[in-house]
Design an enzyme around this catalytic site. Structure first.
Site, PDB file in Angstrom:
ATOM      1  N   TYR A 167      25.719  30.178  42.935  1.00 31.86           N
ATOM      2  CA  TYR A 167      25.443  31.150  42.921  1.00 31.86           C
ATOM      3  C   TYR A 167      26.785  32.193  42.336  1.00 31.86           C
ATOM      4  O   TYR A 167      26.632  33.089  41.302  1.00 31.86           O
ATOM      5  CB  TYR A 167      25.465  32.268  44.845  1.00 31.86           C
ATOM      6  N   ARG A 214      38.916  37.765  48.580  1.00 36.58           N
ATOM      7  CA  ARG A 214      39.868  38.372  49.020  1.00 36.58           C
ATOM      8  C   ARG A 214      38.905  39.687  49.304  1.00 36.58           C
ATOM      9  O   ARG A 214      39.564  40.269  50.374  1.00 36.58           O
ATOM     10  CB  ARG A 214      40.421  38.814  47.222  1.00 36.58           C
ATOM     11  N   ARG A 227      27.347  42.263  52.853  1.00 41.05           N
ATOM     12  CA  ARG A 227      27.381  40.954  51.521  1.00 41.05           C
ATOM     13  C   ARG A 227      28.110  39.761  52.386  1.00 41.05           C
ATOM     14  O   ARG A 227      29.246  39.970  52.389  1.00 41.05           O
ATOM     15  CB  ARG A 227      27.411  41.936  50.447  1.00 41.05           C
ATOM     16  N   PHE A 287      42.622  38.302  26.498  1.00 43.93           N
ATOM     17  CA  PHE A 287      41.477  38.636  27.036  1.00 43.93           C
ATOM     18  C   PHE A 287      41.705  38.014  27.713  1.00 43.93           C
ATOM     19  O   PHE A 287      40.590  38.181  28.991  1.00 43.93           O
ATOM     20  CB  PHE A 287      40.050  38.539  26.102  1.00 43.93           C
TER      21      PHE A 287
HETATM   22 MG    MG Z   1      26.763  41.806  42.957  1.00 43.72          MG
END
Ligand code: MG
Length: 461
Positions: A167, A214, A227, A287
């Site tokens: 995932y 977190r 979720r 970055f």
């Molecule tokens: Mg998402």
């Protein structure tokens, strides 16, 4: 702690805070082109820290990455909208990579700024279509792969750790892979970066897993449905339901589960170091490195910290500002990683309960990573200056010593010829100033001599 109290208790962070404030102000200056202006404005709204690092990239890479981010943010808004029925969500996720070629494309979903992004998505599409086709191809390809992956997980929970990695690969590893391809195509990084799929994946997983850890509380409290990204294989060892972890009565088991999750995330750190060692452009490096340092800092803060189950655990603003300030090369990266590894070391060396199932693994990882970073830092430092004993180092030291000695000689002669009589009254003021100056020059020259003799003094000790 209030903002002011936080600043007052860490006054050394104030200069960095001022500089980051100015950088964020600069990031809000929008391009003249109205479509690009919309993209950068909404980018500022949906991710302030990302907006600052992206604005520091050179063009055309900057605009391409801004669009890349907004397209994926759009896809994520579809995925995250828990009010959207699966019958709408699934086909939308699967066709998103084609929709970004349709002028005027919009999709009513999301909340707040995300809702505005989706309502005006046609503007993002216009800018996307104006990009170099090589960048368009990377963006569309990654969007397709990510949309398919998200669709796969819409109807199923994350069960095993392998599924958790899968995932995270879909939602973040692919971002890393796409960015590497864009760095390579921009010519700022070597063409091999386009093929560094595994290392790029680790970069994304390290960030994503940190966010998932977190954001536990925010995600579990999501309305209308929670979720859940923590893998069942992990949380089921500590609780009957993932949502039980937030209950105050389950705090000890919840913290052990949290520690397990942090240990899993920390495993990606060596691959991230390896990836960043290959970067050659300073702005691209910043970055990539700033979010990685922030992730390491956040993981160190979250580890063994029950506050994760009560609210958002974040790095201090001042410390975040210092990361933005001091992140130019691998030396900075190693120093930051070592700072956070030492915080973790304090926790695993005494604060964590002895019966924590992953404590030994945590101790081993912290020791290994500390060893890796300190060895690499020493090597990096040695590579930055001519090796002592080399001809270049000898010539440099000799020249500096000669200069300091000549300066000292004149400094100690200075003023002696000017202090005598016979000086016209009109010049007396100037002579007084010059007569006072030798003291300052003598002091400075003595310091310069000490500085140039420093290596010899330390070697003798
Ligand atoms: Mg998402």
């Amino acid at each position: 702690m209030g903002k002011l109290a936080e600043i007052l208790s860490h006054p050394q962070e104030v200069p960095a805070l001022v500089r980051i404030y100015l950088a964020s102000k600069a990031a809000t200056k929008l391009p003249k082109d109205p479509q690009l202006a919309f993209c950068y404005e909404i980018l500022n709204n949906v991710s302030r820290s990302f907006a600052i690092v992206i604005q520091q990239l050179p063009n055309p890479l900057r605009d391409a990455i801004c669009v890349f981010y907004l397209v994926l943010r759009g896809l994520d808004t579809v995925e995250d909208d828990m009010a959207l029925p699966d019958s709408v969500k699934l086909p939308a996720l699967l066709s998103f990579h084609k929709d970004i070629y349709e002028r005027g494309f919009t999709l009513p979903c999301g909340y707040n700024h995300y809702k505005r992004l989706m309502a005006q998505f046609g503007t993002v599409v216009d800018v996307f279509l104006s990009l170099d086709p090589a960048f368009q191809l990377v963006i569309a390809n990654i969007t397709r792969r990510m949309g398919e992956g998200m669709a796969e997980f819409i109807t199923k929970e994350v069960e095993t750790v392998a599924e958790y990695d899968k995932y995270c690969h879909y939602v973040a590893g692919l971002v890393g892979i796409g960015l590497s391809q864009m760095f390579a195509r921009s010519g700022l990084e070597s063409p091999e970066f386009g093929a560094k799929e595994q290392l790029s994946n680790h970069m994304g997983l390290f960030l994503q897993k940190t966010n998932i850890i977190r954001d536990y509380l925010e995600d579990i409290l999501e309305e209308p449905a929670p979720r859940m990204f923590w893998p069942r294989a992990v949380w089921s060892r500590y609780a009957a339901k993932l949502s039980d972890l937030k209950e105050p009565g389950n705090r000890q088991a919840a913290v052990q589960c949290l520690n397990h999750m942090v240990v899993d995330a920390l495993q990606h750190l060596p691959a991230c170091v390896q990836y960043m060692e290959g970067l050659r452009d300073r702005q691209v490096f910043r970055f990539c490195a700033i979010p990685q340092i922030m992730a390491a800092g956040t993981l160190a803060l979250c580890y063994n910290n029950g506050a994760v189950f009560e609210g958002a655990v974040k790095m201090r603003r001042g410390q975040t500002a210092q990361v933005f300030d001091a992140c130019s090369d691998m030396g900075d990266l190693f120093r930051w990683f070592l700072t956070f590894l030492s915080l973790l070391d304090k926790k695993v060396s005494g604060q964590v309960h002895g019966d924590d199932p992953t404590l030994q693994q945590a101790q081993a990882l912290v020791a290994q990573h500390t060893q890796l970073c300190s060895t690499a830092l020493a090597k990096w430092q040695a590579s930055q200056q001519p090796a002592s004993g080399s001809i270049a180092a000898w010539v440099r030291d000799y020249l500096l010593l000669t200069l300091a000695a000549v300066y000292a000689y004149y400094a100690f002669q200075m003023g002696t010829s000017l202090t005598g009589g016979g000086v016209p009254e009109q010049l007396r003021g100037l002579v007084d100033v010059l007569a006072a100056a030798p003291l300052l020059h003598r002091l400075l020259s003595a310091l310069a001599l000490l500085f140039t003799l420093r290596p010899a003094i330390f070697a003798a000790r």
